[in-house]
Design a protein around this motif. Sequence first.
Motif, PDB file in Angstrom:
ATOM      1  N   PHE A 190       0.819  -1.210   0.000  1.00 36.54           N
ATOM      2  CA  PHE A 190       0.000   0.000   0.000  1.00 36.54           C
ATOM      3  C   PHE A 190       0.857   1.266   0.000  1.00 36.54           C
ATOM      4  N   THR A 191       1.830   1.352   0.921  1.00 32.87           N
ATOM      5  CA  THR A 191       2.640   2.569   1.042  1.00 32.87           C
ATOM      6  C   THR A 191       3.547   2.781  -0.161  1.00 32.87           C
ATOM      7  N   THR A 192       4.082   1.700  -0.720  1.00 31.25           N
ATOM      8  CA  THR A 192       4.972   1.835  -1.876  1.00 31.25           C
ATOM      9  C   THR A 192       4.222   2.364  -3.094  1.00 31.25           C
ATOM     10  N   ILE A 193       3.097   1.761  -3.405  1.00 30.65           N
ATOM     11  CA  ILE A 193       2.328   2.167  -4.592  1.00 30.65           C
ATOM     12  C   ILE A 193       1.786   3.585  -4.424  1.00 30.65           C
ATOM     13  N   ALA A 194       1.251   3.902  -3.251  1.00 32.10           N
ATOM     14  CA  ALA A 194       0.688   5.237  -3.016  1.00 32.10           C
ATOM     15  C   ALA A 194       1.758   6.314  -3.126  1.00 32.10           C
ATOM     16  N   SER A 195       2.950   6.061  -2.598  1.00 30.12           N
ATOM     17  CA  SER A 195       4.012   7.072  -2.638  1.00 30.12           C
ATOM     18  C   SER A 195       4.452   7.367  -4.068  1.00 30.12           C
ATOM     19  N   ILE A 196       4.436   6.366  -4.924  1.00 31.10           N
ATOM     20  CA  ILE A 196       4.814   6.560  -6.330  1.00 31.10           C
ATOM     21  C   ILE A 196       3.786   7.433  -7.047  1.00 31.10           C
ATOM     22  N   VAL A 197       2.519   7.163  -6.819  1.00 28.25           N
ATOM     23  CA  VAL A 197       1.443   7.953  -7.444  1.00 28.25           C
ATOM     24  C   VAL A 197       1.518   9.410  -7.003  1.00 28.25           C
ATOM     25  N   VAL A 198       1.707   9.641  -5.705  1.00 33.80           N
ATOM     26  CA  VAL A 198       1.736  11.012  -5.185  1.00 33.80           C
ATOM     27  C   VAL A 198       2.973  11.756  -5.683  1.00 33.80           C
ATOM     28  N   PHE A 199       4.120  11.091  -5.759  1.00 35.20           N
ATOM     29  CA  PHE A 199       5.328  11.746  -6.252  1.00 35.20           C
ATOM     30  C   PHE A 199       5.161  12.152  -7.718  1.00 35.20           C
ATOM     31  N   PHE A 200       4.488  11.327  -8.494  1.00 39.11           N
ATOM     32  CA  PHE A 200       4.180  11.669  -9.884  1.00 39.11           C
ATOM     33  C   PHE A 200       3.389  12.979  -9.938  1.00 39.11           C
ATOM     34  N   LEU A 201       2.385  13.111  -9.071  1.00 40.24           N
ATOM     35  CA  LEU A 201       1.581  14.338  -9.026  1.00 40.24           C
ATOM     36  C   LEU A 201       2.418  15.533  -8.580  1.00 40.24           C
ATOM     37  N   PHE A 202       3.325  15.308  -7.634  1.00 42.45           N
ATOM     38  CA  PHE A 202       4.211  16.367  -7.140  1.00 42.45           C
ATOM     39  C   PHE A 202       5.038  16.985  -8.271  1.00 42.45           C
ATOM     40  N   LEU A 203       5.487  16.152  -9.197  1.00 41.83           N
ATOM     41  CA  LEU A 203       6.345  16.631 -10.286  1.00 41.83           C
ATOM     42  C   LEU A 203       5.584  17.380 -11.381  1.00 41.83           C
ATOM     43  N   LEU A 204       4.264  17.276 -11.391  1.00 39.87           N
ATOM     44  CA  LEU A 204       3.489  17.813 -12.509  1.00 39.87           C
ATOM     45  C   LEU A 204       3.384  19.331 -12.530  1.00 39.87           C
ATOM     46  N   TRP A 205       3.371  19.987 -11.352  1.00 43.55           N
ATOM     47  CA  TRP A 205       3.068  21.421 -11.330  1.00 43.55           C
ATOM     48  C   TRP A 205       3.945  22.133 -10.310  1.00 43.55           C
ATOM     49  N   ASN A 206       4.660  23.175 -10.740  1.00 40.22           N
ATOM     50  CA  ASN A 206       5.542  23.936  -9.867  1.00 40.22           C
ATOM     51  C   ASN A 206       4.820  25.142  -9.257  1.00 40.22           C
ATOM     52  N   ASN A 207       3.974  24.861  -8.297  1.00 37.09           N
ATOM     53  CA  ASN A 207       3.318  25.876  -7.491  1.00 37.09           C
ATOM     54  C   ASN A 207       3.628  25.545  -6.040  1.00 37.09           C
ATOM     55  N   PHE A 208       4.117  26.532  -5.257  1.00 38.05           N
ATOM     56  CA  PHE A 208       4.647  26.219  -3.935  1.00 38.05           C
ATOM     57  C   PHE A 208       3.612  25.549  -3.030  1.00 38.05           C
ATOM     58  N   ALA A 209       2.408  26.118  -2.970  1.00 35.45           N
ATOM     59  CA  ALA A 209       1.369  25.541  -2.107  1.00 35.45           C
ATOM     60  C   ALA A 209       1.025  24.117  -2.547  1.00 35.45           C
ATOM     61  N   PHE A 210       0.920  23.916  -3.877  1.00 34.46           N
ATOM     62  CA  PHE A 210       0.621  22.580  -4.402  1.00 34.46           C
ATOM     63  C   PHE A 210       1.774  21.620  -4.102  1.00 34.46           C
ATOM     64  N   SER A 211       3.011  22.084  -4.331  1.00 35.75           N
ATOM     65  CA  SER A 211       4.180  21.228  -4.119  1.00 35.75           C
ATOM     66  C   SER A 211       4.287  20.788  -2.663  1.00 35.75           C
ATOM     67  N   VAL A 212       4.109  21.735  -1.740  1.00 31.09           N
ATOM     68  CA  VAL A 212       4.174  21.398  -0.315  1.00 31.09           C
ATOM     69  C   VAL A 212       3.067  20.410   0.053  1.00 31.09           C
ATOM     70  N   SER A 213       1.868  20.659  -0.470  1.00 34.43           N
ATOM     71  CA  SER A 213       0.726  19.781  -0.170  1.00 34.43           C
ATOM     72  C   SER A 213       0.974  18.362  -0.666  1.00 34.43           C
ATOM     73  N   MET A 214       1.465  18.250  -1.898  1.00 30.94           N
ATOM     74  CA  MET A 214       1.723  16.923  -2.456  1.00 30.94           C
ATOM     75  C   MET A 214       2.842  16.205  -1.699  1.00 30.94           C
ATOM     76  N   TYR A 215       3.884  16.947  -1.343  1.00 32.40           N
ATOM     77  CA  TYR A 215       4.986  16.278  -0.650  1.00 32.40           C
ATOM     78  C   TYR A 215       4.612  15.953   0.790  1.00 32.40           C
ATOM     79  N   LEU A 216       3.694  16.727   1.361  1.00 34.03           N
ATOM     80  CA  LEU A 216       3.152  16.395   2.678  1.00 34.03           C
ATOM     81  C   LEU A 216       2.464  15.029   2.633  1.00 34.03           C
ATOM     82  N   ILE A 217       1.687  14.802   1.581  1.00 32.26           N
ATOM     83  CA  ILE A 217       1.023  13.506   1.393  1.00 32.26           C
ATOM     84  C   ILE A 217       2.059  12.428   1.069  1.00 32.26           C
ATOM     85  N   GLU A 218       3.061  12.803   0.289  1.00 32.36           N
ATOM     86  CA  GLU A 218       4.137  11.867  -0.059  1.00 32.36           C
ATOM     87  C   GLU A 218       4.833  11.336   1.194  1.00 32.36           C
TER      88      GLU A 218
END
Length: 397
Positions: free
Chosen positions: A285-313
């Motif tokens: 569960f943790t391995t697959i979820a972390s890969i999906v979230v990291f993919f989303l993190f790389l998609l958009w360079n907005n600070f609030a979005f980046s912090v939010s995605m990496y928080l979930i990561e």
Amino acid sequence: MNRSNARVLIFTSIGHFLNDGTLLLFSLLIVYYSEFYHVNLTFLGLIAVVYGIISGIISPVISGFADKRDFDVPLMTLGLLLAGISVFLFGLAFLLTSYIYIIIGIAAVLLGFAQSFYHPLGSSILSYTFGKNSPTALGVNGSLGSLGRSVTPMVITALILAIGESTGMFIVALYMVVGALVVYFGLSSFKRGNYEKTQNQKKGEKEKLDPKYVKFLFAFGTIVFIRSMFMSGTTTFLGEYVYKVYDSKTLVGVFLTVAFLGAIIGQPFFGYLTTKKGGRFTVFFTTIASIVVFFLFLLWNNFAFSVSMYLIETFFAMSGFPVLLGYLTQIFPSKYIATASSYIWGLSNIIGGATGVGVITLLLGVGINIYLSFWIMLIFGIISALMLPLIPQKVEE
């Protein structure tokens, strides 16, 4: 939970807070050394590889010595003291800039030694103390480690801004040393021999790993190695990535603090989940979820979005202590936990991470920018997820 168990959990958790406070240290310092003191970025990457390899190689040696001598607490304390000395040297590098390369190298080697102690020893102490409930205890303990990992970069950043690089680092080093002594006296009564499971073991005898567990360790260790290449490789250069995107050293400290708060919640949650659902399920569960979230993190360079995605990561990805080592407590007898943990955490997780750092360093060295490097590292994460079914359902008798 009785008073004795609570005491063990409290002081091992303080130790985890101190230890993991150094895990993002180099990720933060890379920005200062490379951007403001013009230290070669490839050199810094190679140094990160070196201290990772040292930590991974030394970890089984430390665990073997602890197994043989029942010496968990003094060794844990030694590791924390070495980490404090390493922090002092990293601060000294800012002061003696003529020797900055030499001092960084020495500090990094010492940090590698320091980081080889806590995780196998902490998991062993908690395994003996809590038995079948150790994944849950590991999760609570790991939460304090994550808090240290999250808070320390912001504390260091604030101290550097307020009183300068060297003085700020020296203060952190002092509190590391004091904290190490607190942990030592808090856990001084712990001995493996006090627990019923070890009463039949001869004093000074080192337990050798039963061959039936080797197949499991090889399969699980290979997956953890590749998984860690992705996770640790990107984490080490995360500060540099954030600086390149947002061009602010202050935002780097903010990012590293806020984003890693996710692990504070993730560690106890996934420790509990490991206890209830089993380690194999939680690793998937943790391995697959972390890969999906990291993919989303790389998609958009907005600070609030980046912090939010990496928080979930970090909620998913930075749960290795209770999940990986908690899983081992479900598979291995207590007498093998320190040894098994040192192989999975030391050789697989840490050296895998060092290899990931090496890959990014190589990519940067040949002119590939850090953005594309992070996309390439994501591929290793995907490979580790595809290999998950190779983990044996159970250890063959």
